[in-house]
Design an enzyme around this catalytic site. Structure first.
Site, PDB file in Angstrom:
ATOM      1  CB  CYS A 117     -16.090  30.276  39.532  1.00 46.21           C
ATOM      2  SG  CYS A 117     -16.647  29.980  37.859  1.00 46.21           S
ATOM      3  CG  HIS A 260     -12.177  28.450  39.788  1.00 47.93           C
ATOM      4  ND1 HIS A 260     -13.092  27.423  39.745  1.00 47.93           N
ATOM      5  CD2 HIS A 260     -12.452  29.238  38.712  1.00 47.93           C
ATOM      6  CE1 HIS A 260     -13.883  27.586  38.699  1.00 47.93           C
ATOM      7  NE2 HIS A 260     -13.505  28.678  38.056  1.00 47.93           N
ATOM      8  CG  ASN A 290     -14.594  26.778  35.146  1.00 52.51           C
ATOM      9  OD1 ASN A 290     -15.156  26.507  36.203  1.00 52.51           O
ATOM     10  ND2 ASN A 290     -14.351  28.014  34.756  1.00 52.51           N
TER      11      ASN A 290
HETATM   12  O1  UT7 Z   1     -14.513  30.326  35.926  1.00 46.23           O
HETATM   13  C1  UT7 Z   1     -14.540  31.697  35.625  1.00 46.23           C
HETATM   14  C2  UT7 Z   1     -13.262  32.090  35.198  1.00 46.23           C
HETATM   15  N1  UT7 Z   1     -13.073  31.802  33.783  1.00 46.23           N
HETATM   16  C3  UT7 Z   1     -11.845  31.800  33.367  1.00 46.23           C
HETATM   17  O2  UT7 Z   1     -10.956  31.927  34.159  1.00 46.23           O
HETATM   18  C4  UT7 Z   1     -11.574  31.735  31.883  1.00 46.23           C
HETATM   19  C5  UT7 Z   1     -10.499  32.735  31.587  1.00 46.23           C
HETATM   20  N2  UT7 Z   1     -10.097  32.773  30.186  1.00 46.23           N
HETATM   21  C6  UT7 Z   1      -9.385  31.802  29.600  1.00 46.23           C
HETATM   22  O3  UT7 Z   1      -9.147  30.773  30.195  1.00 46.23           O
HETATM   23  C7  UT7 Z   1      -8.839  32.041  28.211  1.00 46.23           C
HETATM   24  O4  UT7 Z   1      -8.966  33.400  27.891  1.00 46.23           O
HETATM   25  C8  UT7 Z   1      -9.538  31.185  27.122  1.00 46.23           C
HETATM   26  C9  UT7 Z   1      -9.155  29.736  27.271  1.00 46.23           C
HETATM   27  C10 UT7 Z   1     -11.046  31.357  27.223  1.00 46.23           C
HETATM   28  C11 UT7 Z   1      -9.097  31.640  25.742  1.00 46.23           C
HETATM   29  O5  UT7 Z   1      -7.682  31.549  25.612  1.00 46.23           O
HETATM   30  P1  UT7 Z   1      -6.855  32.731  24.948  1.00 46.23           P
HETATM   31  O6  UT7 Z   1      -5.450  32.305  24.907  1.00 46.23           O
HETATM   32  O7  UT7 Z   1      -7.215  33.988  25.713  1.00 46.23           O
HETATM   33  O8  UT7 Z   1      -7.422  32.729  23.485  1.00 46.23           O
HETATM   34  P2  UT7 Z   1      -8.160  33.914  22.705  1.00 46.23           P
HETATM   35  O9  UT7 Z   1      -9.525  34.132  23.270  1.00 46.23           O
HETATM   36  O10 UT7 Z   1      -7.224  35.077  22.654  1.00 46.23           O
HETATM   37  O11 UT7 Z   1      -8.305  33.292  21.259  1.00 46.23           O
HETATM   38  C12 UT7 Z   1      -7.148  33.031  20.434  1.00 46.23           C
HETATM   39  C13 UT7 Z   1      -7.608  32.426  19.146  1.00 46.23           C
HETATM   40  C14 UT7 Z   1      -8.763  33.178  18.481  1.00 46.23           C
HETATM   41  O12 UT7 Z   1      -8.557  33.161  17.100  1.00 46.23           O
HETATM   42  P3  UT7 Z   1      -7.987  34.467  16.359  1.00 46.23           P
HETATM   43  O13 UT7 Z   1      -8.965  35.562  16.673  1.00 46.23           O
HETATM   44  O14 UT7 Z   1      -6.634  34.705  16.954  1.00 46.23           O
HETATM   45  O15 UT7 Z   1      -7.955  34.051  14.920  1.00 46.23           O
HETATM   46  C15 UT7 Z   1      -9.956  32.324  18.801  1.00 46.23           C
HETATM   47  O16 UT7 Z   1     -10.983  32.423  17.856  1.00 46.23           O
HETATM   48  O17 UT7 Z   1      -8.078  31.090  19.362  1.00 46.23           O
HETATM   49  C16 UT7 Z   1      -9.367  30.932  18.778  1.00 46.23           C
HETATM   50  N3  UT7 Z   1     -10.129  29.976  19.570  1.00 46.23           N
HETATM   51  C17 UT7 Z   1     -10.092  28.651  19.353  1.00 46.23           C
HETATM   52  N4  UT7 Z   1      -9.444  27.902  18.443  1.00 46.23           N
HETATM   53  C18 UT7 Z   1      -9.622  26.586  18.507  1.00 46.23           C
HETATM   54  C19 UT7 Z   1     -10.932  30.229  20.626  1.00 46.23           C
HETATM   55  N5  UT7 Z   1     -11.434  29.080  21.109  1.00 46.23           N
HETATM   56  C20 UT7 Z   1     -10.932  28.090  20.333  1.00 46.23           C
HETATM   57  C21 UT7 Z   1     -11.067  26.704  20.322  1.00 46.23           C
HETATM   58  N6  UT7 Z   1     -10.404  25.980  19.406  1.00 46.23           N
HETATM   59  N7  UT7 Z   1     -11.855  26.055  21.236  1.00 46.23           N
END
Ligand code: UT7
Length: 337
Positions: A117, A260, A290
């Site tokens: 990225c 980004h 992204n």
């Molecule tokens: O370009 C390179 C750089 N990349 C980035 O900058 C990405 C950086 N990371 C992020 O943007 C975020 O961490 C994410 C968007 C990927 C995830 O958001 P989060 O607030 O960190 O969520 P999480 O991973 O802590 O997940 C929270 C919950 C989980 O469920 P439990 O374990 O709490 O029951 C996930 O399973 O949300 C669940 N979950 C979803 N639910 C519905 C994860 N993805 C989804 C989804 N729909 N698509």
């Protein structure tokens, strides 16, 4: 600046997005997710997905042609094509060579740049250095990705985040005494210790494609989202602050920040930490998700065409991605881009 160095001018921008739009609602029909979750956690509403036969080099060529047109140049004027990508058409030859052929730029050098990225900001550093040193006069720098080809469309933690597209700029040697430098400074960095936070396991020489690797879905993008999030927020703000300080500016001097486009919450946190109002950030991730190396050049082109970049104004680009890699570039927007 030494006596031998040349002025570097951003002469034109261009971008291309595939026609197919996939909305959050579309995704919620095939995986357990919702528009509400995706918008709240990321800010993404829809993304573009390239057609089966629409390669990164096709998208890159479209963006490149648009940038050439904006710059008032022809393919024959270009001395070098650099394509930043992590989803090139083929393992080899480079996507840049395929773009060279597609746009008919016959006599230039062409190579790809791998910094995920952060690839576009890395590319700006390379391209502007080549011009400043007098090696090349006109460089076409493109960020192009077809991330849809390495996504596991059953994995809701990754497939909702990414999209396809391409963005391009033409960097040229400034001619005449009135030519004003567009690139004030660039800082890039990397930390391979955290390579395992965002990667593609198979398909390289360590784990070549086999029936087994395909059966186990090892060619898909993998990410530890939470960890990447934490690193992104800290490193982007730190790099931007250091770059501004190095050149005698503060965040208050910046008229437009083009970050980004990974997650709206990352951008909001960065805005708070930099103490720059959010309305000075250009954000289009709601429409594209992204797009990795393509994200900043697409946003830069849209910001330029929307009149968001005032001639003479300071523009800050900030990137972060797999590697880990990061980079920031401080630009003075040109009057005649
Ligand atoms: O370009 C390179 C750089 N990349 C980035 O900058 C990405 C950086 N990371 C992020 O943007 C975020 O961490 C994410 C968007 C990927 C995830 O958001 P989060 O607030 O960190 O969520 P999480 O991973 O802590 O997940 C929270 C919950 C989980 O469920 P439990 O374990 O709490 O029951 C996930 O399973 O949300 C669940 N979950 C979803 N639910 C519905 C994860 N993805 C989804 C989804 N729909 N698509």
């Amino acid at each position: 600046m030494s006596a031998a160095s040349h002025t570097v001018v951003i002469r034109g921008t261009g971008s291309y997005a595939p026609a197919k739009v996939v909305t959050n609602h579309d995704l919620s029909k095939t995986i357990e997710t919702s528009d509400e979750w995706i918008v709240t956690r990321t800010g993404i509403r829809e993304r573009r997905v390239a057609g089966r036969h629409e390669d990164p080099s096709d998208m890159a060529a479209e963006a490149g042609r648009a940038a050439l047109k904006a710059a008032g140049l022809t393919p024959a004027d270009i001395d070098a094509i650099i394509v930043a990508t992590m989803t090139g058409d083929l393992p080899f030859p480079s996507t840049a060579c395929l773009v060279q052929h597609k746009i008919g730029a016959r006599k230039c050098t062409a190579f790809d740049l791998a910094a995920a990225c952060s690839g576009f900001v890395y590319g700006l550093e390379v391209a502007s250095s080549l011009i400043r040193a007098g090696v090349h006069r006109h460089v076409l720098l493109i960020g192009a990705e077809k991330l849809s080809s390495i996504l596991n469309w059953q994995d809701r933690t990754t497939c909702v985040l990414f999209g396809d597209g391409a963005g391009a700029v033409i960097l040229s040697r400034g001619e005449g005494p009135g030519a004003r430098n567009s690139i004030i400074g660039i800082r890039t960095g990397a930390d391979g210790e955290d390579a395992g936070l965002l990667y593609q396991h198979a398909g390289g020489s360590r784990h070549p494609a086999t029936a087994d690797s395909v059966a186990h879905g090892q060619h898909f993008l993998r990410m530890n989202g939470r960890e990447v999030f934490k690193h992104a927020v800290l490193v982007m703000e730190k790099t931007a602050t250091e770059l501004l300080k190095e050149h005698g500016y503060t965040a208050a001097d910046v008229e437009c920040v083009i970050p980004h486009q990974a997650n709206r919450r990352i951008i909001e946190t960065m805005a708070e930490r930099l103490e720059v109002p959010l309305d000075r950030f250009f954000i289009n991730l709601d429409r594209y998700g992204n797009t990795s190396a393509a994200s900043i050049p697409i946003a830069l082109d849209e910001a330029a065409r929307a009149g968001r970049l005032r001639p003479g104004g300071l523009v800050l680009l900030v990137a972060f991605g797999a590697g880990l890699t990061w980079g920031a570039a401080l630009l003075r927007w040109p009057a005649g881009a």
